[in-house]
Write a protein that holds these residues in place. Structure first.
Motif, PDB file in Angstrom:
ATOM      1  N   PHE A 157      33.276  40.082  37.288  1.00 52.37           N
ATOM      2  CA  PHE A 157      34.011  39.706  35.935  1.00 52.37           C
ATOM      3  C   PHE A 157      33.783  40.832  34.855  1.00 52.37           C
ATOM      4  N   PHE A 158      32.446  41.479  34.977  1.00 57.76           N
ATOM      5  CA  PHE A 158      32.210  42.511  33.854  1.00 57.76           C
ATOM      6  C   PHE A 158      33.079  43.894  34.364  1.00 57.76           C
ATOM      7  N   ILE A 159      33.307  44.087  35.600  1.00 58.25           N
ATOM      8  CA  ILE A 159      34.020  45.195  36.231  1.00 58.25           C
ATOM      9  C   ILE A 159      35.384  45.017  35.800  1.00 58.25           C
ATOM     10  N   PHE A 160      35.913  43.802  35.838  1.00 59.95           N
ATOM     11  CA  PHE A 160      37.451  43.525  35.508  1.00 59.95           C
ATOM     12  C   PHE A 160      37.615  43.546  34.157  1.00 59.95           C
ATOM     13  N   ILE A 161      36.676  43.352  33.405  1.00 59.37           N
ATOM     14  CA  ILE A 161      36.694  43.396  32.025  1.00 59.37           C
ATOM     15  C   ILE A 161      36.790  44.908  31.535  1.00 59.37           C
ATOM     16  N   SER A 162      36.092  45.829  32.190  1.00 60.20           N
ATOM     17  CA  SER A 162      35.923  47.248  31.959  1.00 60.20           C
ATOM     18  C   SER A 162      37.099  47.887  32.221  1.00 60.20           C
ATOM     19  N   LEU A 163      37.671  47.519  33.535  1.00 57.44           N
ATOM     20  CA  LEU A 163      39.131  48.084  33.979  1.00 57.44           C
ATOM     21  C   LEU A 163      40.248  47.571  33.105  1.00 57.44           C
ATOM     22  N   PHE A 164      40.159  46.272  32.450  1.00 55.27           N
ATOM     23  CA  PHE A 164      41.132  46.088  31.641  1.00 55.27           C
ATOM     24  C   PHE A 164      41.111  46.679  30.323  1.00 55.27           C
ATOM     25  N   LEU A 165      40.150  46.942  29.743  1.00 55.84           N
ATOM     26  CA  LEU A 165      39.886  47.719  28.691  1.00 55.84           C
ATOM     27  C   LEU A 165      40.331  49.077  28.568  1.00 55.84           C
ATOM     28  N   GLN A 166      39.971  49.735  29.642  1.00 47.92           N
ATOM     29  CA  GLN A 166      40.405  51.207  30.052  1.00 47.92           C
ATOM     30  C   GLN A 166      42.030  51.186  30.218  1.00 47.92           C
ATOM     31  N   GLU A 167      42.529  50.155  30.846  1.00 50.63           N
ATOM     32  CA  GLU A 167      43.895  50.213  31.052  1.00 50.63           C
ATOM     33  C   GLU A 167      44.545  49.789  29.476  1.00 50.63           C
ATOM     34  N   ARG A 168      44.020  49.218  28.725  1.00 50.87           N
ATOM     35  CA  ARG A 168      44.252  49.095  27.159  1.00 50.87           C
ATOM     36  C   ARG A 168      44.293  50.273  26.518  1.00 50.87           C
ATOM     37  N   ILE A 169      43.301  51.159  26.625  1.00 46.64           N
ATOM     38  CA  ILE A 169      43.347  52.384  26.068  1.00 46.64           C
ATOM     39  C   ILE A 169      44.367  53.252  26.450  1.00 46.64           C
ATOM     40  N   ARG A 170      44.487  53.355  27.855  1.00 43.23           N
ATOM     41  CA  ARG A 170      45.618  54.336  28.408  1.00 43.23           C
ATOM     42  C   ARG A 170      46.944  53.746  27.768  1.00 43.23           C
ATOM     43  N   VAL A 171      47.277  52.627  27.877  1.00 46.67           N
ATOM     44  CA  VAL A 171      48.574  52.145  27.499  1.00 46.67           C
ATOM     45  C   VAL A 171      48.629  52.539  25.925  1.00 46.67           C
ATOM     46  N   TYR A 194      18.621  30.123  45.548  1.00 49.80           N
ATOM     47  CA  TYR A 194      18.368  31.754  45.435  1.00 49.80           C
ATOM     48  C   TYR A 194      19.667  32.289  46.039  1.00 49.80           C
ATOM     49  N   ILE A 195      20.418  31.715  46.953  1.00 51.26           N
ATOM     50  CA  ILE A 195      21.727  32.013  47.410  1.00 51.26           C
ATOM     51  C   ILE A 195      22.852  31.853  46.208  1.00 51.26           C
ATOM     52  N   SER A 196      22.669  30.405  45.810  1.00 47.64           N
ATOM     53  CA  SER A 196      23.456  30.229  44.387  1.00 47.64           C
ATOM     54  C   SER A 196      23.174  31.194  43.267  1.00 47.64           C
ATOM     55  N   HIS A 197      22.065  31.672  43.052  1.00 46.85           N
ATOM     56  CA  HIS A 197      21.962  32.736  42.036  1.00 46.85           C
ATOM     57  C   HIS A 197      22.291  33.753  42.251  1.00 46.85           C
ATOM     58  N   PHE A 198      22.141  34.275  43.728  1.00 44.96           N
ATOM     59  CA  PHE A 198      22.934  35.554  44.107  1.00 44.96           C
ATOM     60  C   PHE A 198      24.339  35.653  43.823  1.00 44.96           C
ATOM     61  N   LEU A 199      24.993  34.370  44.288  1.00 45.66           N
ATOM     62  CA  LEU A 199      26.325  34.452  44.315  1.00 45.66           C
ATOM     63  C   LEU A 199      26.985  34.537  42.783  1.00 45.66           C
ATOM     64  N   TYR A 200      26.143  33.746  41.917  1.00 45.58           N
ATOM     65  CA  TYR A 200      26.675  33.734  40.524  1.00 45.58           C
ATOM     66  C   TYR A 200      26.190  35.247  39.761  1.00 45.58           C
ATOM     67  N   SER A 201      25.147  36.041  40.306  1.00 45.42           N
ATOM     68  CA  SER A 201      25.168  37.351  39.803  1.00 45.42           C
ATOM     69  C   SER A 201      26.255  38.079  40.319  1.00 45.42           C
ATOM     70  N   ARG A 202      26.744  38.093  41.661  1.00 50.22           N
ATOM     71  CA  ARG A 202      27.758  38.868  42.178  1.00 50.22           C
ATOM     72  C   ARG A 202      29.097  38.531  41.413  1.00 50.22           C
ATOM     73  N   ILE A 203      29.355  37.383  41.024  1.00 52.36           N
ATOM     74  CA  ILE A 203      30.448  37.059  40.609  1.00 52.36           C
ATOM     75  C   ILE A 203      30.384  37.519  39.033  1.00 52.36           C
ATOM     76  N   SER A 204      29.455  37.434  38.463  1.00 56.71           N
ATOM     77  CA  SER A 204      29.233  38.301  37.016  1.00 56.71           C
ATOM     78  C   SER A 204      29.508  39.756  37.081  1.00 56.71           C
ATOM     79  N   SER A 205      29.040  40.196  37.903  1.00 57.57           N
ATOM     80  CA  SER A 205      29.557  41.534  37.972  1.00 57.57           C
ATOM     81  C   SER A 205      30.683  41.934  38.195  1.00 57.57           C
TER      82      SER A 205
END
Length: 412
Positions: free
Chosen positions: A201-215, A188-199
Motif C-alpha cells: 500500500f505504501f509503495i503504491f502511494i509513493s508511486l502515485f505521488l511521484q506520478e502526480r509530481i511528474r504530471v 503470526y502468518i496473519s501478522h505477516f500478511l498484514y505487514s506485506r499488504i501494508s508495505s
C-alpha cells in the motif's frame, strides 16, 4: 536436573533469561512460564540470517520489517513477486486451517434393522439416514421418518457426522499443545500478511505521488511553452502591423507626388527636378526594448481578425464592406438593447447571415471576440446577458468603423 532455560507454557518457546521472558510476554501476552531442562537451540534462518532459539520460538520472535524480509526497496520491487508471495502465504493459512477441520464419517446404525429395510426395498442411503435420525429405535420409526421426509432433497444421500458425536466432550484432532502452536502460527502468518499488504500500500502511494509530481511538471512546461508561443505570435503580429503602416504611408506619399505632378502639368509648369526634391529621411530602425512585451489587447485581436478577413477576400471589396457593416450592426444592436435576447442570439444556419458573415473566414471569430459563444451543438451564437461588456463592444464598433472608412486598412 537443574533448569537451563525458561519455557512458555502457551506456545512452547525456550528463553535464556528472565529478561527474554518479559520481552516475550510483552509481545505475545503469554504469562505461563516455567523452568525447563531443554537446552536453547541456536537456529539461524538460511534466508536472512536471523537467529532463533527453538523450533517453536520462530513464532515468538518479533517479525522483521517488511523491507528486510522481502529484500526490496521502493520502486525496485516486482509486483508479480509480491502477489505470488501473498498467494503462497494465503495457501499456507488455508492448509493450516484444513488440519483443524473435524473429520466427518458415516454414522453407525443397527445392522439388523438396516438389512430389514433393504429387504423391504429401501435404498442403503435412505435406510441409513432414516435409522440414524430416528435413533435406531425400530423399523416403524424409521419408516415413519422416511414418509415424513420423502420430499427432502438429500433423502438419498449418505449422512455424515463428526468422528466424536458427543457434544459435551468433543475429541479434537490435535493435542492441546499442537492446537496452541498451530493457533500461534496462524496469528503470526496473519501478522505477516498484514505487514506485506501494508508495505505494498505504501509503495503504491509513493508511486502515485511521484506520478502526480511528474504530471504537474509536464503541465507547467506545457503552459510555459504555450506562453512563449503566444509571445512570439504577438511579436510577429506587431511587426506585421508596422510593416503594413509603413507600406500604407509609402503609398500615400506616392499618391501625393502623383497628384502634385498632375497639377504642375495642368498649370503648364515644368516637372519638378528630382534632385531638388528632399528625400525623406531614412527610417531609423527602432532599438529593441528590454522591457517586457505587453500582451495583445482585445482591440488589437479584433483589428487583426478584421485585417485577416479583408486579406482572405481581397478580391471582393463589396462583400468585405458588407460583412463589416453587418458586424457593426450586430455590435450596435447589443449596445443599444443589451436586455433584448433577440439581438444577442444569432442562428448560424440563417441564409442571410451566412451570405454576409458566416461564409467569410474571420467573421464568426470576430463575434466570438465580442463575447458570443456557440451553444446547442454549434447551432446558435449567443451572448449571455451577464457577459455583455459594453467597453469591448464599443472597441469592436470603433475597429469596424475604422475598417469601413480607412481605404488603406488591411492593404499590403
Amino acid at each position: 536436573m537443574a533448569g537451563v532455560s525458561l519455557k512458555c507454557g502457551d506456545c512452547g518457546a525456550l528463553l535464556r533469561s528472565v529478561e527474554e521472558a518479559q520481552e516475550h510476554a510483552e509481545l505475545t501476552t503469554h504469562t505461563n512460564f516455567s523452568e525447563s531442562t531443554e537446552a536453547v537451540l541456536n537456529l539461524v534462518c538460511t534466508t536472512c540470517g536471523k537467529p532463533c532459539r527453538s523450533k517453536t520460538g520462530l513464532l515468538s520472535v518479533k517479525p522483521v520489517n517488511a523491507s528486510h524480509f522481502l529484500g526490496f526497496r521502493p520502486n525496485i520491487i516486482s509486483y508479480v513477486s509480491l502477489i505470488n508471495l501473498i498467494m503462497k502465504s494465503s495457501t499456507l493459512i488455508l492448509a493450516s486451517w484444513s488440519q483443524l477441520v473435524i473429520e466427518m464419517v458415516v454414522p453407525e446404525v443397527d445392522k439388523k434393522l438396516l438389512e430389514e429395510l433393504e429387504a423391504m426395498g429401501f435404498p442403503v442411503a435412505r435406510a441409513t439416514r432414516a435409522l440414524h435420525y430416528s435413533g435406531n429405535a425400530s423399523i416403524e420409526a424409521a419408516i415413519n421418518w422416511v414418509v415424513e421426509h420423502e420430499n427432502d432433497s438429500d433423502i438419498d444421500q449418505i449422512p455424515l457426522v463428526p468422528v466424536n458425536t458427543k457434544v459435551e466432550a468433543p475429541k479434537p484432532s490435535l493435542t492441546p499443545e499442537e492446537l496452541k502452536a498451530k493457533q500461534q502460527e496462524l496469528r503470526y502468518i496473519s501478522h505477516f500478511l498484514y505487514s506485506r499488504i501494508s508495505s505494498i500500500f505504501f509503495i503504491f502511494i509513493s508511486l502515485f505521488l511521484q506520478e502526480r509530481i511528474r504530471v504537474g511538471k509536464e503541465l507547467l512546461e506545457a503552459k510555459r511553452i504555450e506562453e512563449e508561443n503566444e509571445r512570439k505570435r504577438i511579436v510577429a503580429l506587431r511587426k506585421a502591423e508596422k510593416e503594413e503602416e509603413k507600406r500604407a504611408r509609402e503609398k500615400i506619399r506616392q499618391k501625393l507626388e502623383e497628384d502634385k505632378a498632375e497639377r504642375r502639368r495642368k498649370l503648364g509648369l515644368p516637372p519638378e527636378d528630382s534632385s531638388s526634391v528632399k528625400h525623406s529621411s531614412p527610417v531609423v530602425e527602432e532599438k529593441k526594448s528590454s522591457l517586457p512585451i505587453r500582451p495583445a489587447t482585445k482591440a488589437e485581436q479584433m483589428r487583426e481578425c478584421l485585417r485577416a478577413l479583408k486579406q482572405n477576400h481581397k478580391d471582393d471589396d463589396a462583400k468585405v464592406k458588407r460583412a463589416f457593416q453587418t458586424l457593426l450592426t450586430f455590435a450596435g444592436n447589443v449596445v443599444k438593447n443589451p436586455d433584448e435576447e433577440k439581438f444577442r442570439k444569432i442562428r448560424l444556419s440563417n441564409q442571410s447571415f451566412q451570405e454576409r458573415v458566416g461564409a467569410l473566414r474571420g467573421g464568426i471569430e470576430f463575434l466570438e471576440l465580442c463575447g458570443f459563444e456557440k451553444i446547442e451543438g454549434g447551432e446558435f451564437l449567443f451572448l449571455a446577458r451577464d457577459k455583455v461588456d459594453i467597453a469591448v463592444l464599443n472597441s469592436a464598433g470603433a475597429e469596424l468603423d475604422s475598417a469601413i472608412r480607412n481605404p488603406f486598412f488591411g492593404v499590403l
